[in-house]
Motif scaffolding. Structure first.
Motif, PDB file in Angstrom:
ATOM      1  N   LEU A 239      -4.502   6.248   6.304  1.00 37.86           N
ATOM      2  CA  LEU A 239      -3.843   5.100   5.695  1.00 37.86           C
ATOM      3  C   LEU A 239      -4.545   4.661   4.411  1.00 37.86           C
ATOM      4  O   LEU A 239      -5.772   4.709   4.306  1.00 37.86           O
ATOM      5  CB  LEU A 239      -3.821   3.918   6.676  1.00 37.86           C
ATOM      6  CG  LEU A 239      -3.183   4.162   8.045  1.00 37.86           C
ATOM      7  CD1 LEU A 239      -3.213   2.873   8.864  1.00 37.86           C
ATOM      8  CD2 LEU A 239      -1.755   4.671   7.899  1.00 37.86           C
ATOM      9  N   SER A 240      -3.756   4.200   3.475  1.00 39.17           N
ATOM     10  CA  SER A 240      -4.299   3.631   2.243  1.00 39.17           C
ATOM     11  C   SER A 240      -4.981   2.302   2.558  1.00 39.17           C
ATOM     12  O   SER A 240      -4.744   1.706   3.630  1.00 39.17           O
ATOM     13  CB  SER A 240      -3.174   3.401   1.238  1.00 39.17           C
ATOM     14  OG  SER A 240      -2.317   2.361   1.703  1.00 39.17           O
ATOM     15  N   PRO A 241      -5.817   1.783   1.663  1.00 35.44           N
ATOM     16  CA  PRO A 241      -6.420   0.469   1.895  1.00 35.44           C
ATOM     17  C   PRO A 241      -5.372  -0.630   2.102  1.00 35.44           C
ATOM     18  O   PRO A 241      -5.560  -1.533   2.922  1.00 35.44           O
ATOM     19  CB  PRO A 241      -7.235   0.231   0.615  1.00 35.44           C
ATOM     20  CG  PRO A 241      -7.579   1.604   0.137  1.00 35.44           C
ATOM     21  CD  PRO A 241      -6.370   2.433   0.452  1.00 35.44           C
ATOM     22  N   GLU A 242      -4.254  -0.522   1.366  1.00 36.47           N
ATOM     23  CA  GLU A 242      -3.200  -1.516   1.527  1.00 36.47           C
ATOM     24  C   GLU A 242      -2.596  -1.448   2.929  1.00 36.47           C
ATOM     25  O   GLU A 242      -2.339  -2.470   3.578  1.00 36.47           O
ATOM     26  CB  GLU A 242      -2.107  -1.304   0.476  1.00 36.47           C
ATOM     27  CG  GLU A 242      -2.533  -1.597  -0.950  1.00 36.47           C
ATOM     28  CD  GLU A 242      -3.231  -0.415  -1.617  1.00 36.47           C
ATOM     29  OE1 GLU A 242      -3.560  -0.526  -2.809  1.00 36.47           O
ATOM     30  OE2 GLU A 242      -3.452   0.614  -0.943  1.00 36.47           O
ATOM     31  N   ALA A 243      -2.360  -0.217   3.399  1.00 35.24           N
ATOM     32  CA  ALA A 243      -1.808  -0.037   4.742  1.00 35.24           C
ATOM     33  C   ALA A 243      -2.792  -0.524   5.801  1.00 35.24           C
ATOM     34  O   ALA A 243      -2.395  -1.152   6.799  1.00 35.24           O
ATOM     35  CB  ALA A 243      -1.464   1.431   4.968  1.00 35.24           C
ATOM     36  N   GLN A 244      -4.077  -0.260   5.610  1.00 30.21           N
ATOM     37  CA  GLN A 244      -5.086  -0.738   6.548  1.00 30.21           C
ATOM     38  C   GLN A 244      -5.113  -2.257   6.605  1.00 30.21           C
ATOM     39  O   GLN A 244      -5.311  -2.853   7.685  1.00 30.21           O
ATOM     40  CB  GLN A 244      -6.460  -0.200   6.155  1.00 30.21           C
ATOM     41  CG  GLN A 244      -6.608   1.309   6.296  1.00 30.21           C
ATOM     42  CD  GLN A 244      -7.947   1.797   5.783  1.00 30.21           C
ATOM     43  OE1 GLN A 244      -8.970   1.134   5.933  1.00 30.21           O
ATOM     44  NE2 GLN A 244      -7.954   2.971   5.167  1.00 30.21           N
TER      45      GLN A 244
END
Length: 213
Positions: A139-144
């Protein structure tokens, strides 16, 4: 029920609904008894509605915009996050090259500026959390961040939705039931897939594809 997202509720939306023998949803405050509006409660109570046009400047507009540039577009909420993640995981296993983009729709202020909606962030987090349980955790940082936001409220989602700005606004306008509907986590197993200009249940789309082979 087949639903068609539409950007704006104007004369063109009315013509589109008429051309497709569909019911055009009205605004919440404009609905008369028995009419279908953008209120989920009225959609739930509707009878004999096979096609519905849903005009909105946020979710519907995003769906229409992505239809021309994305591979497959599905509708996800707190109500079907687990089912949508299972459907996505199956697609990812069959096509290792594809990826997933998650858009938390948000809303718009009256002047057209973006109005972030925390409930949409939670919905994205619920879906991504379920996707991780299928082993897809790159996951991307945004998704995390979305996953962390959902984890923080997941045990108290109904109260948190009612306490959020959108929930308070809906309750004040007499639409508390809409917030209750939104809080029904994983109540639905339907995965809406955008086919041309309409959302259709994934099972029906798969059936159509199989009949063509």
């Amino acid at each position: 029920m087949k639903s068609s997202p539409y950007r704006w509720k104007d004369e063109s939306a009315a013509r589109f609904a008429q051309q497709h023998d569909a019911v055009l949803a009205v605004g919440r405050s404009q609905a008369r008894p028995g009419e279908v509006s953008l209120s989920p409660a009225t959609v739930r109570e509707a009878r004999d509605v096979r096609r519905l046009v849903l005009p909105s400047p946020n979710g519907s507009t995003i769906a229409q915009s992505m239809a021309g540039v994305a591979g497959e577009v599905i509708g996800v909420s707190l109500r079907n996050a687990t089912a949508a993640a299972a459907w996505t995981a199956a697609r990812l296993r069959s096509d290792k090259a594809c990826g997933v983009a998650v858009v938390a729709a948000g809303e718009q202020w009256s002047n057209g500026a973006l109005r972030p909606a925390v409930e949409d962030l939670w919905g994205a987090g619920a879906y991504l959390s379920a996707l991780r349980r299928h082993g897809f955790d790159a996951l991307s940082p945004e998704a995390q961040s979305a996953v962390a936001a959902f984890a923080h409220v997941s045990g108290d989602i109904a109260r948190q939705l009612h306490a959020a700005a959108s929930g308070r606004e809906l309750a004040a306008d007499g639409y508390r039931q809409d917030v209750d509907v939104a809080a029904e986590i994983d109540r639905s197993e339907v995965v809406p897939v955008l086919v041309e200009r309409s959302f259709r249940a994934a099972a029906l789309v798969a059936s159509d594809r199989n009949s063509d082979t």
